[in-house]
Design a protein around this motif. Structure first.
Motif, PDB file in Angstrom:
ATOM      1  N   THR A   1       0.828  -1.211   0.000  1.00  0.00           N
ATOM      2  CA  THR A   1       0.000   0.000   0.000  1.00  0.00           C
ATOM      3  C   THR A   1       0.862   1.260   0.000  1.00  0.00           C
ATOM      4  OG1 THR A   1      -0.213  -0.059   2.419  1.00  0.00           O
ATOM      5  CG2 THR A   1      -1.976  -1.086   1.146  1.00  0.00           C
TER       6      THR A   1
ATOM      7  N   ARG B   1       2.671  -0.076 -11.286  1.00  0.00           N
ATOM      8  CA  ARG B   1       2.076  -1.297 -10.735  1.00  0.00           C
ATOM      9  C   ARG B   1       3.093  -1.998  -9.851  1.00  0.00           C
ATOM     10  NH1 ARG B   1      -0.950  -4.921 -14.765  1.00  0.00           N
ATOM     11  NH2 ARG B   1      -2.491  -3.336 -14.260  1.00  0.00           N
TER      12      ARG B   1
ATOM     13  N   VAL C   1       3.611  -5.783  -8.026  1.00  0.00           N
ATOM     14  CA  VAL C   1       3.184  -7.176  -7.946  1.00  0.00           C
ATOM     15  C   VAL C   1       3.881  -7.784  -6.739  1.00  0.00           C
ATOM     16  CG1 VAL C   1       3.204  -9.434  -9.090  1.00  0.00           C
ATOM     17  CG2 VAL C   1       2.894  -7.339 -10.449  1.00  0.00           C
TER      18      VAL C   1
ATOM     19  N   GLU D   1      -4.612  -9.026   0.457  1.00  0.00           N
ATOM     20  CA  GLU D   1      -5.765  -8.751  -0.407  1.00  0.00           C
ATOM     21  C   GLU D   1      -6.775  -7.850   0.301  1.00  0.00           C
ATOM     22  OE1 GLU D   1      -8.920 -11.148  -3.255  1.00  0.00           O
ATOM     23  OE2 GLU D   1      -7.522 -12.279  -2.013  1.00  0.00           O
TER      24      GLU D   1
ATOM     25  N   CYS E   1      -5.107  -4.282   0.746  1.00  0.00           N
ATOM     26  CA  CYS E   1      -4.866  -3.576  -0.518  1.00  0.00           C
ATOM     27  C   CYS E   1      -6.078  -3.595  -1.443  1.00  0.00           C
ATOM     28  CB  CYS E   1      -3.685  -4.215  -1.247  1.00  0.00           C
ATOM     29  SG  CYS E   1      -2.165  -4.253  -0.318  1.00  0.00           S
TER      30      CYS E   1
ATOM     31  N   GLU F   1      -6.328  -0.654  -3.861  1.00  0.00           N
ATOM     32  CA  GLU F   1      -5.237  -0.634  -4.824  1.00  0.00           C
ATOM     33  C   GLU F   1      -5.369  -1.763  -5.846  1.00  0.00           C
ATOM     34  OE1 GLU F   1      -4.900  -0.469  -1.516  1.00  0.00           O
ATOM     35  OE2 GLU F   1      -3.829   1.395  -1.091  1.00  0.00           O
ATOM     36  N   ILE F   2      -5.888  -2.903  -5.401  1.00  0.00           N
ATOM     37  CA  ILE F   2      -6.136  -4.019  -6.319  1.00  0.00           C
ATOM     38  C   ILE F   2      -7.242  -3.633  -7.294  1.00  0.00           C
ATOM     39  CG2 ILE F   2      -7.024  -6.381  -6.476  1.00  0.00           C
ATOM     40  CD1 ILE F   2      -5.511  -6.924  -3.798  1.00  0.00           C
TER      41      ILE F   2
ATOM     42  N   VAL G   1      -2.065  -2.861  -7.646  1.00  0.00           N
ATOM     43  CA  VAL G   1      -1.473  -3.982  -6.921  1.00  0.00           C
ATOM     44  C   VAL G   1      -2.007  -5.281  -7.489  1.00  0.00           C
ATOM     45  CG1 VAL G   1      -1.347  -5.157  -4.672  1.00  0.00           C
ATOM     46  CG2 VAL G   1      -1.108  -2.672  -4.789  1.00  0.00           C
ATOM     47  N   ARG G   2      -1.096  -6.215  -7.676  1.00  0.00           N
ATOM     48  CA  ARG G   2      -1.443  -7.580  -8.077  1.00  0.00           C
ATOM     49  C   ARG G   2      -0.757  -8.525  -7.107  1.00  0.00           C
ATOM     50  NH1 ARG G   2      -3.644  -7.963 -13.483  1.00  0.00           N
ATOM     51  NH2 ARG G   2      -4.395  -5.858 -13.847  1.00  0.00           N
ATOM     52  N   LEU G   3      -1.379  -9.651  -6.820  1.00  0.00           N
ATOM     53  CA  LEU G   3      -0.830 -10.627  -5.898  1.00  0.00           C
ATOM     54  C   LEU G   3      -0.705 -11.982  -6.588  1.00  0.00           C
ATOM     55  CD1 LEU G   3      -2.994  -9.716  -2.781  1.00  0.00           C
ATOM     56  CD2 LEU G   3      -0.650  -8.973  -3.270  1.00  0.00           C
TER      57      LEU G   3
ATOM     58  N   GLU H   1       1.514 -10.409 -15.068  1.00  0.00           N
ATOM     59  CA  GLU H   1       0.828  -9.355 -14.328  1.00  0.00           C
ATOM     60  C   GLU H   1       1.117  -7.965 -14.894  1.00  0.00           C
ATOM     61  OE1 GLU H   1      -1.486 -10.052 -12.203  1.00  0.00           O
ATOM     62  OE2 GLU H   1      -1.050 -12.196 -12.299  1.00  0.00           O
TER      63      GLU H   1
END
Length: 176
Positions: free
Chosen positions: A34, A44, A46, A59, A62, A65-66, A71-73, A89
């Motif tokens: 964050t 971005r 990841v 998750e 964030c 942000e996702i 943000v990607r996880l 991603e």
């Protein structure tokens, strides 16, 4: 220094800039995600973590942000998860401008051969690698940077460190 504030020091030291593509190895519950996403603007970040529990926490933390695509996880262990899974991603053909880890003992305690290989595949030609350590609390342990320098050298990188209080940020640059 408050726990989450350490991520501001790390971000300043790493030179995080708006628009960058960042890969964090082991973001845990997402406090770093964050804070860095706020600096990235249309960039971005990841996060790849082996812990499904930590990723579930990230998750939740964030969620905004996702939803915004910042943000990607990804669940997986660095060195085991395939580089193309991480690169998926990003936009096609892109690579990461910055790869970093905070308190990921893998790099400080062992050769991490597979992890270094994955990083090489994911990193843009002019990208940066930072290995950071510290909890932002007085008297917290810090690892020996000489040991990290030896591990980086074995992987083909020169290691230079920046420290403050109980925080360490080590930049790994390819040996030419």
């Amino acid at each position: 220094m408050a726990d989450d504030a350490r991520f501001d020091w790390f971000a300043d030291t790493m030179g995080v800039r708006a628009g960058e593509r960042v890969l964090e190895l082991g973001p845990g519950s997402g406090a770093s995600l964050t804070r860095l996403a706020a600096r990235l603007g249309n960039g971005r970040i990841v996060g790849v973590d082996r812990s499904a529990t930590a990723l579930a926490q990230a998750e939740r933390r964030c969620a905004a942000e996702i939803a915004a695509g910042q943000v990607r996880l990804v669940e997986g262990e660095i060195g085991t998860v395939r580089a193309d899974r991480l690169l998926d991603e990003l936009e096609p053909g892109q690579r990461f401008d910055l790869v970093f880890a905070v308190n990921v003992n893998l790099f400080w305690t062992g050769p991490a051969t597979a992890a270094w290989s994955t990083i090489r595949e994911c990193l843009a030609p002019d990208g940066r690698i930072w290995l950071c350590y510290g909890y932002g609390t007085p008297n917290s342990p810090t690892p020996r940077t000489a040991q990290l320098a030896d591990r980086c050298a074995a992987a083909g990188y020169h290691c230079s460190t920046v420290t403050t209080d109980n925080l360490v940020a080590a930049r790994a640059t390819p040996v030419t």
